[in-house]
Design a protein around this motif. Sequence first.
Motif, short mmCIF file in Angstrom:
data_model
loop_
_atom_site.label_atom_id
_atom_site.label_comp_id
_atom_site.label_asym_id
_atom_site.label_seq_id
_atom_site.Cartn_x
_atom_site.Cartn_y
_atom_site.Cartn_z
N ALA A 1 7.77 1.71 -19.98
CA ALA A 1 8.74 3.08 -19.92
C ALA A 1 8.28 3.71 -18.99
O ALA A 1 9.15 4.46 -17.97
CB ALA A 1 8.62 3.68 -21.32
N GLU A 2 6.98 4.08 -18.60
CA GLU A 2 6.72 5.15 -17.61
C GLU A 2 6.51 4.54 -16.24
O GLU A 2 6.90 5.24 -15.39
CB GLU A 2 5.50 5.67 -17.96
CG GLU A 2 5.27 6.47 -19.29
CD GLU A 2 3.65 7.08 -19.76
OE1 GLU A 2 4.02 7.97 -20.41
OE2 GLU A 2 2.68 6.41 -19.20
N ARG A 3 6.54 3.34 -16.11
CA ARG A 3 6.04 2.75 -14.61
C ARG A 3 7.08 1.77 -14.35
O ARG A 3 7.17 1.37 -13.13
CB ARG A 3 4.65 2.19 -14.57
CG ARG A 3 3.65 2.95 -15.16
CD ARG A 3 2.38 2.25 -15.24
NE ARG A 3 1.12 3.21 -15.87
CZ ARG A 3 0.10 3.43 -15.25
NH1 ARG A 3 0.13 2.98 -14.01
NH2 ARG A 3 -0.79 4.19 -15.84
N ASP A 4 8.04 1.28 -15.34
CA ASP A 4 8.93 0.28 -14.92
C ASP A 4 8.36 -1.06 -14.12
O ASP A 4 8.83 -1.49 -13.13
CB ASP A 4 10.05 0.82 -14.10
CG ASP A 4 11.33 -0.02 -13.99
OD1 ASP A 4 11.62 -0.76 -14.95
OD2 ASP A 4 12.16 0.06 -13.09
N LEU A 5 7.40 -1.25 -14.93
CA LEU A 5 6.55 -2.46 -14.39
C LEU A 5 5.98 -3.19 -15.47
O LEU A 5 5.34 -2.83 -16.44
CB LEU A 5 5.32 -2.09 -13.40
CG LEU A 5 4.48 -2.87 -12.78
CD1 LEU A 5 5.17 -3.77 -11.62
CD2 LEU A 5 3.13 -2.36 -12.16
N VAL A 6 5.86 -4.59 -15.42
CA VAL A 6 5.29 -5.32 -16.37
C VAL A 6 3.94 -5.61 -15.88
O VAL A 6 3.51 -6.09 -14.91
CB VAL A 6 5.91 -6.59 -16.40
CG1 VAL A 6 5.16 -7.87 -17.83
CG2 VAL A 6 7.56 -6.77 -16.98
N PRO A 7 2.99 -5.21 -16.86
CA PRO A 7 1.30 -5.39 -16.38
C PRO A 7 1.07 -6.90 -16.78
O PRO A 7 1.07 -7.34 -17.93
CB PRO A 7 0.83 -4.52 -17.36
CG PRO A 7 1.48 -4.55 -18.79
CD PRO A 7 2.87 -4.48 -18.26
N THR A 8 0.68 -7.52 -15.74
CA THR A 8 0.44 -9.00 -15.65
C THR A 8 -1.25 -9.10 -16.01
O THR A 8 -1.64 -10.22 -16.06
CB THR A 8 1.08 -9.82 -14.66
OG1 THR A 8 0.44 -9.07 -13.39
CG2 THR A 8 2.30 -9.92 -14.71
N ASN A 9 -1.92 -8.02 -15.75
CA ASN A 9 -3.41 -7.86 -15.70
C ASN A 9 -3.60 -7.01 -16.77
O ASN A 9 -2.62 -6.38 -17.56
CB ASN A 9 -4.27 -7.34 -14.46
CG ASN A 9 -3.95 -8.57 -13.25
OD1 ASN A 9 -4.18 -9.73 -13.61
ND2 ASN A 9 -3.50 -8.23 -12.29
N ASP A 10 -5.04 -6.54 -16.81
CA ASP A 10 -5.32 -5.51 -18.14
C ASP A 10 -4.67 -4.24 -17.80
O ASP A 10 -4.90 -3.81 -16.63
CB ASP A 10 -6.68 -5.68 -18.16
CG ASP A 10 -7.05 -4.37 -19.01
OD1 ASP A 10 -7.07 -4.38 -20.17
OD2 ASP A 10 -7.80 -3.38 -18.27
N PHE A 11 -4.17 -3.73 -18.75
CA PHE A 11 -3.51 -2.25 -18.74
C PHE A 11 -4.05 -1.23 -19.66
O PHE A 11 -3.73 -0.16 -19.58
CB PHE A 11 -2.09 -2.32 -18.98
CG PHE A 11 -1.75 -2.76 -20.51
CD1 PHE A 11 -1.48 -1.72 -21.42
CD2 PHE A 11 -1.30 -3.96 -20.72
CE1 PHE A 11 -1.19 -2.10 -22.81
CE2 PHE A 11 -1.36 -4.55 -22.02
CZ PHE A 11 -0.88 -3.44 -22.95
N LEU A 12 -5.04 -1.94 -20.49
CA LEU A 12 -5.93 -1.12 -21.49
C LEU A 12 -7.14 -0.37 -20.97
O LEU A 12 -7.21 0.88 -21.16
CB LEU A 12 -6.14 -1.81 -22.58
CG LEU A 12 -5.20 -2.38 -23.51
CD1 LEU A 12 -5.56 -3.24 -24.75
CD2 LEU A 12 -4.28 -1.26 -24.10
#
Length: 663
Positions: free
Chosen positions: A187-198
């Motif tokens: 929602a904030e970045r309009d991007l699907v994280p394909t790597n670690d986002f935590l």
Amino acid sequence: MITDAGVLGFALWTVLYHASFLFGLRPSVTFLIWLVGCVLVAGAVAARAVRRARLAGPAPDAAPTAAGTAAAVPAGATGQPRRWLLPVTVAAVVAAVTAGLAGTPAGDVLSWWVPAAAGAVAGVGVMLLTRRAWRADDAAPPAPPVPTALQAGYALLISTGVAISSLYLARNTPDDVYYVGKTVWVAERDLVPTNDFLFTENVAPAMGSLPPTPSIEVFDGALAHVLGIHGASATWYLALPVMAVLAVLALWRLTHRWAPRRPVLAFSVAVAYLYLVAGSDAALGTFHLPRLYEGKGMFVSAVIPLMWLYLTEWFDTRSRRSLLLVFALSVTAAGLTTTSAIILPMLVGAAGLAMLLVGRWKDAVIGGLAAVAYPVGAIVVSRLVLGGMNAAGADDAFFDAEYTYRRTLLVGIVGVISGLALWCGPLLARRRTPALLAAGAALVMSVLLVPGVLETLGALTGISVVLWRVPWLLALPTLIGLLCTVSVPSPSRLLRGAVGGLVAAAMVASFAIWATPMWSPDSWVETHNRPTWKLPQQRQEIAFWIAGQDRPDGLVLAPSTIMRTSLIVTSRVRVVLPRDFYLVEYDLNSDFAKDRLLLAHLADGREKPGQEQVDAAVERLGVGTICVYNGNRYARGMAVELGFEEFATRSGPGATTCYGRAG
């Protein structure tokens, strides 16, 4: 119409989401394409319906019975010889009682082999009885029951009430940091994280056990981005009520299709079971409203009953429409959770086995391929692209057959009722296909509950960590509802109905007395007088307060519960340890993991490490801010000794002070 449209719509979204990886589309763009696609498909379906209505002319008047034609249809056990029915029923009762007593003081002297052996006998017996009844029935398949307007209105009313209640019940779970945190990121970045986002900014490798195939979190995030609202609000205020309606209507449709009589009563008991039997972290009631927004919750609550329904329709009609819905539902399942690639093959295997035993091998193969091809294929493709699945920690989390039953079907009176539903439900289901499919599920589940079977399955597949979910293949709430459809020989229709009412009242009373309701604090649920996020309010306020501070660059160290909440509030605040459970994916013996655990224990007040250790961990991780409760004097003093300067303080409750790296 509502449930089928939901299945087709989310299946379309999931396909577009997976295709977006090939074209590098942003989630908001994929979402807008999906909206246009839904409008076009809906228009085409409406135009086709109008065209067919004009060609067909006026429909003849129909007058379904008050029970939706269900009262005239005998149960699945009709025509079965009593000399076989009695011993099978006895075995089923023995299995249910002994399995329900397992883990209680009364059952400590019993080996799990007792319910396992009795259950295996009951499972095989039920399957043979329903197969015999199928072969003895030369009549054409009965017409599907048609709900009356009153029945449909009741189901809609209940689903609306459940949706409203979803806004006021809040169960914070540690998994939310991943599921809702991913939605907030999108929602904030309009991007699907394909790597670690935590732990990192989409840099470190993604967790091997959680490939990016599920699309539900990205859907919620894209919805929030397009509407300009917070990702958590889109999840809990918009998506969750819609999911609740769909889940309840899915339960209603299967119960109405499978119940031989009194479908409204059976449905009411099934809903009561979900509301009253929670508490345990693996109870189905816990995976309904309190966790429905997590894809696995929607999978077990909506996809499972709908898959049994669509397979029933496919085996009865062999229509292209029912096969399309089976396939679309499998795509939807893949978009909800990776667990679908494990549970759906078991479910389809149970249904296919039942059909094979009556000679319907072609229908079983076609339906099975339609139901499992996409979810299994999605996992295989993701593994080929991203690498093998990491099963680290699986052995530590494995639960054997006895404990699997205790966790999911529970113990005591509730466990006995669950066992009766498992092994007696097929004998009560509507004749032919519903009874046969329920028997297939009972047989497969009986085999899985034999000691050593789950261990062998885990060793062969490497999925031990999730095998406690195998009871999900059962449509358990519907099977429990079927118990109140029992019929006793009597010339009085009133007496036959009274027996069902007494059974229903006894079951609901048992749930209310011996189980833990969904709204109880013992279910880790808080009830509010207004719609709220599913977070402890004090933690939420502290996380927002930290996010609003003008902080130095670097990671934020805070108490573990606050760090877990922080990523749900915003993805812009990067924390030291979102959740310690996920560190198993990144080598617990590495500095990456050890430093995070050390600092989290310091912030929690659980350990008092030396300054040299803390300083080294802070430097390696790049910590820029330390926020701790005022009562943690050791951590506050350590922050000052490390050269951090106080820059913000918050009064109680939850009084907190933040320190920033000087310079």
